[in-house]
Scaffold this motif. Structure first.
Motif, PDB file in Angstrom:
ATOM      1  N   ARG A   1      36.111  48.723 -10.097  1.00 45.97           N
ATOM      2  CA  ARG A   1      36.216  50.138  -9.754  1.00 45.97           C
ATOM      3  C   ARG A   1      35.721  51.004 -10.908  1.00 45.97           C
ATOM      4  O   ARG A   1      34.928  51.945 -10.707  1.00 45.97           O
TER       5      ARG A   1
ATOM      6  N   LEU B   1      32.479  53.595 -11.092  1.00 42.67           N
ATOM      7  CA  LEU B   1      32.629  55.006 -11.473  1.00 42.67           C
ATOM      8  C   LEU B   1      31.800  55.347 -12.708  1.00 42.67           C
ATOM      9  O   LEU B   1      31.268  56.453 -12.821  1.00 42.67           O
TER      10      LEU B   1
ATOM     11  N   ILE C   1      28.257  55.773 -11.542  1.00 42.33           N
ATOM     12  CA  ILE C   1      28.142  57.041 -10.806  1.00 42.33           C
ATOM     13  C   ILE C   1      28.057  58.200 -11.796  1.00 42.33           C
ATOM     14  O   ILE C   1      27.205  59.098 -11.678  1.00 42.33           O
TER      15      ILE C   1
ATOM     16  N   ARG D   1      30.268  58.738  -4.976  1.00 42.24           N
ATOM     17  CA  ARG D   1      31.157  57.722  -4.401  1.00 42.24           C
ATOM     18  C   ARG D   1      31.256  57.817  -2.887  1.00 42.24           C
ATOM     19  O   ARG D   1      31.550  56.803  -2.219  1.00 42.24           O
TER      20      ARG D   1
ATOM     21  N   THR E   1      39.189  56.392  -2.848  1.00 43.64           N
ATOM     22  CA  THR E   1      38.027  56.757  -3.665  1.00 43.64           C
ATOM     23  C   THR E   1      36.714  56.561  -2.920  1.00 43.64           C
ATOM     24  O   THR E   1      35.809  57.398  -3.025  1.00 43.64           O
ATOM     25  N   PHE E   2      36.606  55.484  -2.143  1.00 44.14           N
ATOM     26  CA  PHE E   2      35.338  55.127  -1.512  1.00 44.14           C
ATOM     27  C   PHE E   2      35.488  54.985   0.005  1.00 44.14           C
ATOM     28  O   PHE E   2      36.553  54.587   0.492  1.00 44.14           O
TER      29      PHE E   2
END
Length: 561
Positions: A65, A69, A72, A80, A116-117
């Motif tokens: 994770r 991130l 990104i 995301r 988050t996704f």
């Protein structure tokens, strides 16, 4: 990306009786980051098709994770909301599945990724999927995915639509959770457990014996764990409801979409797949899933699980007797990042490219890039990647062999439309060459050959047969113009002359290659308008028979007898 296998400890491959230490897997993840930063362009979307960690280890989830991130934030991966994540068999907590709830089974995966996704549906943790998702057919903004809000300082998931829809790119990505049947505890033999517990009690103060017997009990229970890829009826029902809703909202725009399905487990055997003896080899309800994807005109299935790189076509499920002409599925097996590639294979990631900016597309490109431990990365991407050109929205005419039945179909059409040829009042000639009077333009030997000519004492009629499986095009109109012109040049000046065009319309059969309703009928009407003057004068007659599927089955069955 698939089968990343982050986490501490060793990744053990029971088939190869080997292991990959944690340090080596971290090195692969670092190397993957270097490759991604050297890609010619930033991806528009990212697919992660499961097995993020090892046997449900929480640190593996968090490691990956944070890795996502970080990429990104550095601008090397898209936001995301454009990253679709689905769980694999290693992403469940084993032996925690309860009879009426899978909450414990997926809790760790959900905690680390699902607020988050965008992700496939996670039962008992995600909100219940809506049957009719709200979609704006005029918006170019990304639609689908997750909606969140902050409650008491924590991010809460309000809605999860397990798909990403981009009308800007004419693209639909749908995520499936195939790990429902993974890590599920099997029912132990009560006598074996009772005897093991008795032995543990008899061990008394001998801690080494107790520990050994406890390990035996644990190994026995672990051997009973069910590890089956499964989609479930509920998820398939949500999928079909979502597709029905999207079709209703988008109309013809739905058919323009390039559609990609994502799951962890393979849905078919792969080319050069190693032989494995397992209780559950593939997704147990793969037939229902593939049928649904084919019926909804999906183009590509992306999966992992087998650690085997493969790009191929799967149309074996498509029934020949159906009137619909379906697309085969393009299967893209993602291999592995830090797991065990199969013998002779390699750790890779894949990039899917579509040269056509919008749909309906006809082709895509899959670039499979190996992760080398050393060397120049831009050069490796450019020189060592394997490239596969894959069909998109490609029908399978070879499944519906028209040519083998054509003679019978021609006979059936003539019987329906021009039965006077079968019971003539005059003389009938078949396969007639029409003399060419324009030898100053083309050779006299170039002659039109028509289906038949019926001659009586007072009349002469020329016949042609045209079987239509798709919209008539310029070459079809040109051919019939040649026929009409050539027949007219061969008219008998002392008789009544006529030209008959028999047309078989196969739009409502499995031979149909039509892309839209009534497009064959409309193209026939266009043909009639071209010959309107001759039709009104009684020189040309267009006779149409609309074949039904049942009628076609009987005819083709007879042709094979």
């Amino acid at each position: 990306m698939s089968d990343i296998h982050c986490g501490k400890g060793q990744l053990v491959d029971e088939d190869l009786k080997d292991h990959i230490p944690n340090a080596e897997r971290l090195k692969q993840l670092k190397r993957l980051r270097e490759y991604i930063t050297e890609l010619p362009s930033k991806p528009d979307f990212v697919i992660v098709s499961g097995d993020i960690t090892i046997r449900g280890q929480e640190d593996g989830f968090e490691e990956f994770r944070l890795w996502l991130l970080d990429l990104i934030a550095s601008g090397h991966l898209p936001p995301r909301e454009r990253i679709m994540v689905v769980p694999g068999n290693h992403d469940v907590t084993r032996q925690t599945r309860e009879p009426q709830s899978s909450k414990k089974q997926f809790q760790l995966f959900w905690d680390h990724f699902c607020t988050t996704f965008p992700h496939s549906h996670i039962p008992d943790l995600d909100p219940r999927p809506v049957d009719n998702p709200t979609v704006d057919k005029d918006s170019v903004a990304l639609q689908g995915g997750i909606s969140t809000k902050e409650i008491n300082g924590k991010i809460a998931l309000v809605e999860n639509l397990p798909f990403l829809l981009s009308l800007e790119h004419d693209l639909l990505i749908y995520g499936f959770n195939s790990a429902h049947g993974c890590g599920v505890p099997g029912k132990p033999d009560a006598k074996i457990i009772e005897n093991l517990r008795s032995l543990i009690n008899l061990a008394g103060p001998d801690e080494r014996a107790k520990a050994a017997l406890t390990e035996i009990e644990k190994a026995y229970l672990d051997s009973l764990v069910i590890d089956a890829g499964m989609i479930t009826d509920d998820q398939l029902l949500y999928f079909h409801r979502h597709m029905s809703s999207l079709k209703k909202t988008l109309g013809e725009r739905f058919e323009r979409l390039t559609k990609i399905a994502v799951l962890h487990h393979h849905v078919s055997n792969l080319w050069s797949q190693p032989l494995e003896l397992k209780k559950f080899e593939a997704v147990v309800d793969a037939g229902q899933l593939k049928q649904g994807l084919i019926e909804q005109s999906f183009d590509i299935v992306v999966h992992g699980h087998k650690h085997l790189n493969h790009v191929g076509l799967d149309g074996a499920l498509i029934p020949i007797q159906r009137k619909d002409r379906y697309n085969p599925l393009c299967i893209v097996s993602g291999g592995t990042i830090a797991g065990f590639p199969r013998h002779g294979d390699r750790a890779t990631f894949k990039v899917l490219e579509f040269p056509e900016a919008q749909g309906p597309r006809r082709a895509g490109i899959v670039r499979e890039t190996p992760l080398r431990g050393f060397g120049n990365i831009p050069e490796a991407i450019r020189c060592e990647s394997s490239t596969f050109n894959v069909p998109v929205n490609s029908r399978q005419p070879e499944l519906h062999d028209f040519s083998s039945a054509k003679v019978k179909l021609d006979d059936a059409l003539v019987e329906k439309c021009s039965n006077e040829l079968n019971h003539p009042s005059g003389s009938t000639a078949r396969d007639v060459e029409l003399a060419n009077s324009r030898d100053s333009v083309v050779s006299e030997t170039l002659r039109y050959r028509c289906y038949a000519q019926l001659t009586t004492q007072n009349s002469s009629t020329f016949y042609e047969v045209l079987q239509v499986t798709k919209k008539l095009r310029f070459r079809d109109y040109s051919r019939l113009r040649w026929f009409v012109t050539a027949a007219e040049e061969n008219f008998d000046p002392v008789k009544n002359n006529k030209i008959v065009i028999n047309i078989g319309n196969f739009e409502n059969t499995h031979f149909s290659e039509a892309d839209a309703p009534n497009e064959i009928r409309n193209s026939i009407s266009k043909l009639e308008s071209y010959f309107r003057n001759a039709i009104d004068k009684g020189i040309v007659e267009v006779r149409v028979h609309n074949f039904s599927q049942d009628e076609l089955i009987n005819i083709t069955r007879a042709s094979l007898a």
